[in-house]
Design an enzyme around this catalytic site. Structure first.
Site, PDB file in Angstrom:
ATOM      1  N   GLU A  84       2.639   3.489  10.482  1.00 45.63           N
ATOM      2  CA  GLU A  84       1.222   3.210  10.725  1.00 45.63           C
ATOM      3  C   GLU A  84       0.615   4.239  11.687  1.00 45.63           C
ATOM      4  O   GLU A  84      -0.211   3.918  12.526  1.00 45.63           O
ATOM      5  CB  GLU A  84       1.100   1.785  11.287  1.00 45.63           C
ATOM      6  CG  GLU A  84      -0.060   0.969  10.770  1.00 45.63           C
ATOM      7  CD  GLU A  84      -0.211   0.998   9.258  1.00 45.63           C
ATOM      8  OE1 GLU A  84       0.790   1.214   8.538  1.00 45.63           O
ATOM      9  OE2 GLU A  84      -1.335   0.828   8.808  1.00 45.63           O
ATOM     10  N   SER A 106       6.473  -0.615   1.914  1.00 45.23           N
ATOM     11  CA  SER A 106       6.674  -2.048   2.120  1.00 45.23           C
ATOM     12  C   SER A 106       6.342  -2.793   0.836  1.00 45.23           C
ATOM     13  O   SER A 106       5.328  -2.515   0.193  1.00 45.23           O
ATOM     14  CB  SER A 106       5.762  -2.558   3.233  1.00 45.23           C
ATOM     15  OG  SER A 106       6.143  -1.983   4.450  1.00 45.23           O
ATOM     16  N   PHE A 131       0.871  -1.168   0.000  1.00 40.26           N
ATOM     17  CA  PHE A 131       0.000   0.000   0.000  1.00 40.26           C
ATOM     18  C   PHE A 131       0.914   1.226   0.000  1.00 40.26           C
ATOM     19  O   PHE A 131       1.577   1.509   0.992  1.00 40.26           O
ATOM     20  CB  PHE A 131      -0.903  -0.029   1.249  1.00 40.26           C
ATOM     21  CG  PHE A 131      -2.117   0.865   1.155  1.00 40.26           C
ATOM     22  CD1 PHE A 131      -2.282   1.775   0.113  1.00 40.26           C
ATOM     23  CD2 PHE A 131      -3.120   0.780   2.124  1.00 40.26           C
ATOM     24  CE1 PHE A 131      -3.413   2.584   0.029  1.00 40.26           C
ATOM     25  CE2 PHE A 131      -4.260   1.591   2.049  1.00 40.26           C
ATOM     26  CZ  PHE A 131      -4.392   2.491   1.006  1.00 40.26           C
ATOM     27  N   GLU A 175       4.838   9.796   0.819  1.00 42.16           N
ATOM     28  CA  GLU A 175       5.648  10.436  -0.220  1.00 42.16           C
ATOM     29  C   GLU A 175       6.737  11.280   0.438  1.00 42.16           C
ATOM     30  O   GLU A 175       6.655  11.558   1.633  1.00 42.16           O
ATOM     31  CB  GLU A 175       4.746  11.345  -1.089  1.00 42.16           C
ATOM     32  CG  GLU A 175       3.709  10.558  -1.849  1.00 42.16           C
ATOM     33  CD  GLU A 175       2.880  11.429  -2.785  1.00 42.16           C
ATOM     34  OE1 GLU A 175       3.161  12.635  -2.895  1.00 42.16           O
ATOM     35  OE2 GLU A 175       1.947  10.869  -3.395  1.00 42.16           O
ATOM     36  N   PRO A 176       7.735  11.679  -0.364  1.00 45.13           N
ATOM     37  CA  PRO A 176       8.805  12.493   0.231  1.00 45.13           C
ATOM     38  C   PRO A 176       8.266  13.700   1.002  1.00 45.13           C
ATOM     39  O   PRO A 176       8.785  14.033   2.051  1.00 45.13           O
ATOM     40  CB  PRO A 176       9.627  12.930  -0.990  1.00 45.13           C
ATOM     41  CG  PRO A 176       9.405  11.849  -2.003  1.00 45.13           C
ATOM     42  CD  PRO A 176       7.998  11.366  -1.777  1.00 45.13           C
TER      43      PRO A 176
END
Lengths: 383, 262
Positions: free
Chosen positions: A364, A157, A122, A126-127
């Protein structure tokens, strides 16, 4: 009220424990050191139904719930966090399909997780969009029957090992509400324009695959949109309400593993003529540690159980994630302290657990994000 | 090929600290983790493999407390079709003879081709229940079995002997085999197996169902009596060798040879 696990739940925990002890123990240190992807273990875990426990039987899954998923991951992380992480992410994000996917999408994409080589991922971060997911700028633009995706993601991941990637994309930049601009699109990673670079050098959970992903005019049929266009942010939050419950289970397992090691060490190690565990200061330490691990476990099980009852509790899930992950970081510190100098060397498992723990307070949902959620749930939006 | 496997729930003691309880005849088990007896796990796996080749059914049997159902469910999840639980407090506390007597009563009249047990149990280590049960059932038996090939109404088996020797025998079926560890690689329990096990029956049997009297089972029905249990005394016979690694290794090898370890 009943706190007993069912026979099946106890059997599932035992099965996960036996698998982890049997398969992880001998390779965990080496895999972590060399960042070796645990290919064979993944294959075996899939065959045994020890991944994606919450995926229903009709889609080829084991047909249990988020509580069982949390329990299995707890047992995995108790033996090795890195392999536990990798096995968790095999089905990462499929909640989106279960919650918002069409029947056709579920039937097409879910069974190969168990019968084939499918590995999910998923891609959200982003940077320039970490905790601020609404700032994600990877775009998906409609063109004919396709979406064309451009942009990049980091710290994803299964970026290099995954076969299927759910991508959190900006589809409706003109939308005023920042919660109405994004969509979740599923793409096969063998599509033209998908490139991933493995990110090496993680501090812990090093055998798990983490990558940067670059999308250059990646064309995906519009039927690969999961849920509604523009509903991505809401869908993402509902995903976190679920994934956080079992990621908190990672923390319980890691904490329990660190506690197990501490108990073993203080029984064996003698100083000043007696085992460390004979000193009251050590007994108090072990008592405090065990109490915290048990508290965390109860919170996590309750949050996951509520999910399986169809009553997700955003606040409790955030609390479980916040508390369990905090306890995990505290437990590795305490356990390593009890190990003394020996614990500082990598032939001791606690050294690997110590490095693995910190990520729990970051991914998470960072601990700060969890606090924002809990605070808002309690106080509302005060202005 | 109908197979019956006898299993036992035992505490894992290989890495645990063992202490003797007040009675002096048992160990403290409160902090121990229980699991299927290691030898029995190989027996269940062997049964599943034989059935995969030959077809038929597998029934697992245990005599033990309520918690023994964990062990039965494990065997069911590995692939057994049904289970029988001799679940009556009056069965408990017997020696291998009393246990075999109860098992015999439970298996009497059942049609089977193979009856498997582990070589021994990891807790009391008698290694007798299997052979006694075979005698009571009046069927042939073989112990320490390391390989089984079914050949119609017979089985060709390998038995482990002293000093690394192995013998190959033929045995008429139905027969009882006590299975040695290492005969196979037992499978892990799968989540699908656990789900299936839920649908399978565990039949509970009481002493009255077997037509046995309390005198025939438990301590009353036993031929032996456990008098005392004690931990082996710590002796100070360790010898420390000094010298170069080469000299020390030669000494160690000589001793191992002398004691039959090589």
């Amino acid at each position: 009220m009943n706190f007993d696990l069912t026979n099946e739940q106890r059997d599932i925990k035992k099965a996960a424990r036996d698998f982890a002890v049997g398969e992880f123990t001998d390779v965990a240190r080496e895999y972590d050191l060399n960042e070796t992807f645990p290919e064979e273990i993944i294959k075996k875990a899939k065959e045994l139904g020890l991944v994606g426990l919450f995926i229903p039987e009709e889609y080829g899954g084991p047909g249990f719930g988020y509580l069982e998923q949390a329990m299995v991951l707890e047992e995995f992380w108790r033996v090795d966090p890195g392999i536990g992480q990798q096995l968790c992410t095999i089905s990462f994000g499929v909640e989106e399909l279960l919650l918002y996917g069409t029947e056709e999408q579920k039937k097409k994409f879910l069974p190969p997780i168990f019968e084939g080589n499918t590995i999910f991922g998923f891609a959200i971060t982003e940077p320039d969009a970490g905790s601020d997911t609404a700032a994600a700028s990877t775009t998906a633009v409609k063109d004919g029957n396709d979406y064309v995706i451009n942009g990049s993601k980091v710290m994803i991941s299964n970026g290099t090992k995954g076969t299927h990637m759910l991508v959190y994309c900006l589809t409706n930049p003109e939308e005023k509400s920042k919660t109405g601009r994004h969509s979740i699109i599923l793409l096969e990673t063998n599509r033209k324009g998908y490139e991933a670079d493995r990110m090496e050098g993680k501090m812990g959970i090093r055998c798990s695959d983490t990558a940067s992903i670059y999308f250059t005019d990646v064309r995906v049929p519009q039927e690969n949109l999961i849920g509604k266009e523009g509903n991505g942010f809401i869908q993402l939050m509902n995903f976190f309400d679920r994934s956080r419950a079992y990621v908190a289970g990672h923390a319980v397992g890691l904490a329990q593993g660190a506690l197990d090691m501490a108990i073993k060490h203080v029984k064996e190690r003698k100083q000043f003529g007696q085992p460390l565990g004979a000193f009251q200061v050590t007994q108090f330490k072990i008592a405090e540690m065990a109490t915290k691990v048990e508290t965390a476990r109860n919170m996590v099980y309750k949050a996951a159980w509520l999910l399986d009852q169809g009553r997700p509790d955003t606040k409790l899930t955030a609390m479980a994630k916040l508390y369990a992950c905090h306890v995990a970081v505290e437990m590795v510190d305490e356990s390593l302290q009890l190990h003394g100098g020996y614990g500082y060397f990598n032939d001791q498992d606690i050294e690997r657990f110590y490095r693995a723990a910190k990520v729990l307070e970051i991914y998470e949902g960072t601990k700060e994000v969890e606090k924002i959620i809990i605070g808002r749930e309690i106080l509302g939006n005060l202005k | 090929m109908n197979i019956i496997v006898c299993v036992k729930r035992v505490p894992e003691t290989s890495e645990a600290e063992i202490t003797i309880d007040k009675s002096g005849k048992d160990i403290h088990t409160e902090d121990l983790v229980f699991d299927i007896n290691e030898w029995d796990n190989y027996a269940v796996e062997e049964a599943v493999r034989i059935r995969e080749k030959e077809g038929g059914t597998i029934t697992v049997v245990t005599l033990g407390s309520q918690e023994s159902q964990d062990t039965l469910r494990r065997a069911l999840a590995m692939g057994a079709d049904g289970a029988i639980h001799l679940n009556d407090p009056s069965f408990l506390g017997g020696d291998p003879y009393a246990t075999a007597q109860a098992l015999q009563a439970a298996l009497k009249g059942k049609l089977f081709d193979l009856l498997l047990t582990g070589v021994q149990a990891g807790d009391d280590g008698y290694a007798q229940t299997g052979p006694i049960l075979a005698e009571l059932l009046n069927i042939p038996h073989a112990t320490m079995v390391t390989k089984v090939d079914i050949d119609g109404k017979k089985a060709r088996i390998h038995r482990e002997l002293e000093g690394g020797l192995e013998e190959v025998c033929e045995i008429e079926l139905p027969a009882l085999l006590t299975i040695q560890t290492g005969i196979n690689e037992p499978r892990y329990v799968s989540i699908m197996g656990i789900r299936k096990a839920k649908q399978k029956e565990i039949r509970e049997v009481l002493i009255k169902d077997l037509g046995l009297s309390p005198e025939q089972v438990s301590a009353a029905g036993s031929l032996t009596e456990l008098k005392e249990l004690f931990l082996p005394p710590t002796c100070k016979v360790a010898e420390i060798f000094k010298g170069s690694p080469d000299d020390v290794s030669i000494k160690v090898i000589d001793i191992l040879k002398e004691k039959g370890g090589l």
